[in-house]
Scaffold this motif. Sequence first.
Motif, PDB file in Angstrom:
ATOM      1  N   LYS A   9      50.347 -81.830  20.216  1.00 52.73           N
ATOM      2  CA  LYS A   9      50.748 -83.218  20.500  1.00 52.73           C
ATOM      3  C   LYS A   9      50.404 -83.553  21.947  1.00 52.73           C
ATOM      4  CE  LYS A   9      54.779 -86.266  20.870  1.00 52.73           C
ATOM      5  NZ  LYS A   9      54.151 -87.446  20.236  1.00 52.73           N
ATOM      6  N   TYR A  11      50.892 -86.652  24.994  1.00 50.27           N
ATOM      7  CA  TYR A  11      51.360 -87.937  25.510  1.00 50.27           C
ATOM      8  C   TYR A  11      50.266 -88.423  26.449  1.00 50.27           C
ATOM      9  CZ  TYR A  11      56.182 -86.981  23.941  1.00 50.27           C
ATOM     10  OH  TYR A  11      57.302 -86.732  23.198  1.00 50.27           O
ATOM     11  N   THR A  42      60.654 -81.513  21.495  1.00 57.23           N
ATOM     12  CA  THR A  42      59.547 -82.251  20.886  1.00 57.23           C
ATOM     13  C   THR A  42      59.160 -81.623  19.555  1.00 57.23           C
ATOM     14  OG1 THR A  42      58.708 -82.864  23.072  1.00 57.23           O
ATOM     15  CG2 THR A  42      57.181 -83.045  21.233  1.00 57.23           C
ATOM     16  N   LYS A  45      61.700 -82.361  16.821  1.00 55.22           N
ATOM     17  CA  LYS A  45      61.663 -83.763  16.393  1.00 55.22           C
ATOM     18  C   LYS A  45      60.417 -84.078  15.568  1.00 55.22           C
ATOM     19  CE  LYS A  45      64.516 -85.487  20.185  1.00 55.22           C
ATOM     20  NZ  LYS A  45      64.508 -86.136  21.520  1.00 55.22           N
ATOM     21  N   CYS A  46      59.372 -83.268  15.709  1.00 52.90           N
ATOM     22  CA  CYS A  46      58.194 -83.438  14.861  1.00 52.90           C
ATOM     23  C   CYS A  46      58.501 -83.053  13.412  1.00 52.90           C
ATOM     24  CB  CYS A  46      57.033 -82.575  15.373  1.00 52.90           C
ATOM     25  SG  CYS A  46      56.250 -83.165  16.890  1.00 52.90           S
ATOM     26  N   GLU A  51      59.146 -87.619  16.120  1.00 51.17           N
ATOM     27  CA  GLU A  51      58.012 -87.617  17.048  1.00 51.17           C
ATOM     28  C   GLU A  51      56.743 -87.421  16.219  1.00 51.17           C
ATOM     29  OE1 GLU A  51      57.547 -88.002  20.252  1.00 51.17           O
ATOM     30  OE2 GLU A  51      59.429 -87.598  21.276  1.00 51.17           O
ATOM     31  N   PHE A  53      52.958 -86.179  15.630  1.00 51.64           N
ATOM     32  CA  PHE A  53      52.145 -85.141  16.264  1.00 51.64           C
ATOM     33  C   PHE A  53      50.675 -85.488  16.076  1.00 51.64           C
ATOM     34  CE2 PHE A  53      53.872 -83.856  12.194  1.00 51.64           C
ATOM     35  CZ  PHE A  53      52.773 -83.451  11.448  1.00 51.64           C
TER      36      PHE A  53
END
Length: 242
Positions: A9, A11, A42, A45-46, A51, A53
């Motif tokens: 992932k 950002y 993170t 939460k994927c 979140e 990915f």
Amino acid sequence: MIEIENVSKWYGDFRVLTECSTSVAKGEVVVVCGPSGSGKSTLIKCVNGLEPFTEGTITVDGTSVGDPKTDLPKLRARIGMVFQNFELFPHLTVFDNINLAQMKVLGRAAEESHERVMQLLERVDLSDQVEKHPAQLSGGQAQRVAIARALAMDPIAMLFDEPTSALDPEMINEVLDVMVELAQEGMTMIVVTHEMGFARKVADRVVFMDEGRIEEDAKTDEFFGSPRGERAQVFMSKILTH
């Protein structure tokens, strides 16, 4: 139950997860640990699509989380999530916090939903707090309500994102006790935590993350006996001396 394969992932230009792979069998308890900023929250939460990915695949009970056709709200209803800061609705009573999703999402009849609320409050030892609002609860009580709310959906698995890190020390055990019971009853769990005593007692495996990578993925006895990587050894030496 949960398969994570080569998940990465970004950002923007910052890569927060790098080719993470692990799996969780039905009834297994996996603790994810590592320094702050290592990608633990993170990654968890994927698992339920909170979140997105960038690369790789995550499958939960046969459902691909990253597939655009997947109904994520429906999937999340099957995976309980407990957050660091409780995330209770402040304007609702304890009863309504646990009752609402059962009726709105699961479509339970009022009588059945009410009965489930009271069963769960008794289970987390909060039957006497039913009419209070979250602001009237201690941190430990609020987190136990959050666990009860997640359990009300009859989840196939539970995700815990540092569930005790916002609590005063004397409140931590009352939350961990509920989590230990869940694990002993066979609930599939992924727990992001620094509570190494809990990990030793309950976890089947420990996953150690650093800088967005899974550096260790070992059975609990092996991990605590001799974490193989130097980074894990340094982390453990610091956390176990306090």
